[in-house]
Design an enzyme around this catalytic site. Structure first.
Site, PDB file in Angstrom:
ATOM      1  N   HIS A  98       0.844  -1.199   0.000  1.00 35.56           N
ATOM      2  CA  HIS A  98       0.000   0.000   0.000  1.00 35.56           C
ATOM      3  C   HIS A  98       0.883   1.254   0.000  1.00 35.56           C
ATOM      4  O   HIS A  98       0.533   2.255  -0.619  1.00 35.56           O
ATOM      5  CB  HIS A  98      -0.908   0.028   1.231  1.00 35.56           C
ATOM      6  CG  HIS A  98      -2.091  -0.876   1.136  1.00 35.56           C
ATOM      7  ND1 HIS A  98      -3.192  -0.590   0.364  1.00 35.56           N
ATOM      8  CD2 HIS A  98      -2.355  -2.057   1.744  1.00 35.56           C
ATOM      9  CE1 HIS A  98      -4.090  -1.545   0.494  1.00 35.56           C
ATOM     10  NE2 HIS A  98      -3.600  -2.462   1.323  1.00 35.56           N
ATOM     11  N   ASP A 105      -7.560  -2.139  -1.435  1.00 35.00           N
ATOM     12  CA  ASP A 105      -8.525  -2.954  -0.687  1.00 35.00           C
ATOM     13  C   ASP A 105      -9.909  -2.629  -1.225  1.00 35.00           C
ATOM     14  O   ASP A 105     -10.309  -1.452  -1.249  1.00 35.00           O
ATOM     15  CB  ASP A 105      -8.460  -2.632   0.807  1.00 35.00           C
ATOM     16  CG  ASP A 105      -7.127  -3.005   1.436  1.00 35.00           C
ATOM     17  OD1 ASP A 105      -6.421  -3.872   0.884  1.00 35.00           O
ATOM     18  OD2 ASP A 105      -6.800  -2.438   2.488  1.00 35.00           O
ATOM     19  N   GLU A 162      -6.351 -12.080   3.363  1.00 34.88           N
ATOM     20  CA  GLU A 162      -7.387 -11.041   3.346  1.00 34.88           C
ATOM     21  C   GLU A 162      -8.152 -11.083   2.030  1.00 34.88           C
ATOM     22  O   GLU A 162      -7.570 -10.848   0.963  1.00 34.88           O
ATOM     23  CB  GLU A 162      -6.764  -9.649   3.518  1.00 34.88           C
ATOM     24  CG  GLU A 162      -6.020  -9.472   4.817  1.00 34.88           C
ATOM     25  CD  GLU A 162      -5.254  -8.157   4.897  1.00 34.88           C
ATOM     26  OE1 GLU A 162      -4.706  -7.883   5.982  1.00 34.88           O
ATOM     27  OE2 GLU A 162      -5.191  -7.416   3.888  1.00 34.88           O
ATOM     28  N   HIS A 165      -7.857  -7.631  -0.132  1.00 37.06           N
ATOM     29  CA  HIS A 165      -6.580  -7.042  -0.542  1.00 37.06           C
ATOM     30  C   HIS A 165      -6.122  -7.578  -1.897  1.00 37.06           C
ATOM     31  O   HIS A 165      -6.027  -8.789  -2.095  1.00 37.06           O
ATOM     32  CB  HIS A 165      -5.509  -7.348   0.510  1.00 37.06           C
ATOM     33  CG  HIS A 165      -4.157  -6.818   0.142  1.00 37.06           C
ATOM     34  ND1 HIS A 165      -3.665  -5.641   0.648  1.00 37.06           N
ATOM     35  CD2 HIS A 165      -3.202  -7.310  -0.683  1.00 37.06           C
ATOM     36  CE1 HIS A 165      -2.454  -5.431   0.146  1.00 37.06           C
ATOM     37  NE2 HIS A 165      -2.160  -6.431  -0.665  1.00 37.06           N
TER      38      HIS A 165
END
Length: 191
Positions: A98, A105, A162, A165
């Site tokens: 990120h 996301d 996740e 993500h």
């Protein structure tokens, strides 16, 4: 790739895209806002992939909702402080994708702007957040698979912990960027 990389303002580039930057609100694992500004920024390469993913979602009658994109390194430090588990949060010493502008996301919305059930919430740091967890109901699994297909079609890859993500396949080869906007200090608490 030069450090001076100009990140793209996603809200300006895709004015109809739904954006709910969770770290600009208290609705995240820290319980308080981290970002002083609700800026949704991405590296130009990730922006190109996002454009493709948006088109694919549209073909399926769906929309993307963005929860996070570029993340200042000082924000990453706060997330690590809140959840120092490398399965879910990258240690700031390593650097998050990120913070390179190469990760995003997201979740899916239907044609009526309702969020699709993914079987676990954003930032739910639990094994139910893993993309293929057996406790997730079949409809939520299908929604996750659909999200994966849309993002993969755009040029992103997912991660094993996740469901929300996605990042460019070579995300870690991009340099960590200097912070592009300010964050609240770690001691900040919401009212």
């Amino acid at each position: 790739m030069p450090e001076e990389c100009q990140l793209v303002d996603v809200a300006k580039t895709f004015p109809t895209l739904h954006i709910d930057l969770k770290y600009a609100t208290a609705d995240n694992i820290t319980g308080h806002p981290i970002y002083r500004e609700a800026l949704c920024l991405l590296h130009p390469d990730a922006t190109t992939a996002l454009a493709k993913a948006i088109s694919i979602a549209t073909l399926a009658g769906l929309k993307l909702m963005v929860y996070d994109a570029y993340r200042p390194q000082q924000a990453q430090a706060q997330l690590w402080d809140a959840c120092p588990n490398p399965e879910y949060v990258v240690d700031v010493a390593i650097g998050s994708n990120h913070s390179r502008g190469t990760a995003i996301d997201v979740t899916l919305m239907d044609e009526h702007d309702n969020l699709l059930d993914m079987g676990a919430g954003f930032d739910e740091m639990h094994d139910r957040s893993h993309p293929y967890h057996p406790s997730v109901p079949p409809q939520a699994q299908r929604n996750r698979l659909l999200l994966n297909a849309i993002m993969f079609g755009g040029g992103f890859v997912g991660i094993s912990s996740e469901w929300w993500h996605f990042e460019l396949p070579n995300a870690a080869s991009y340099p960590l960027l200097d912070d592009r906007f300010d964050c609240f200090p770690l001691t900040h608490t919401s009212l």
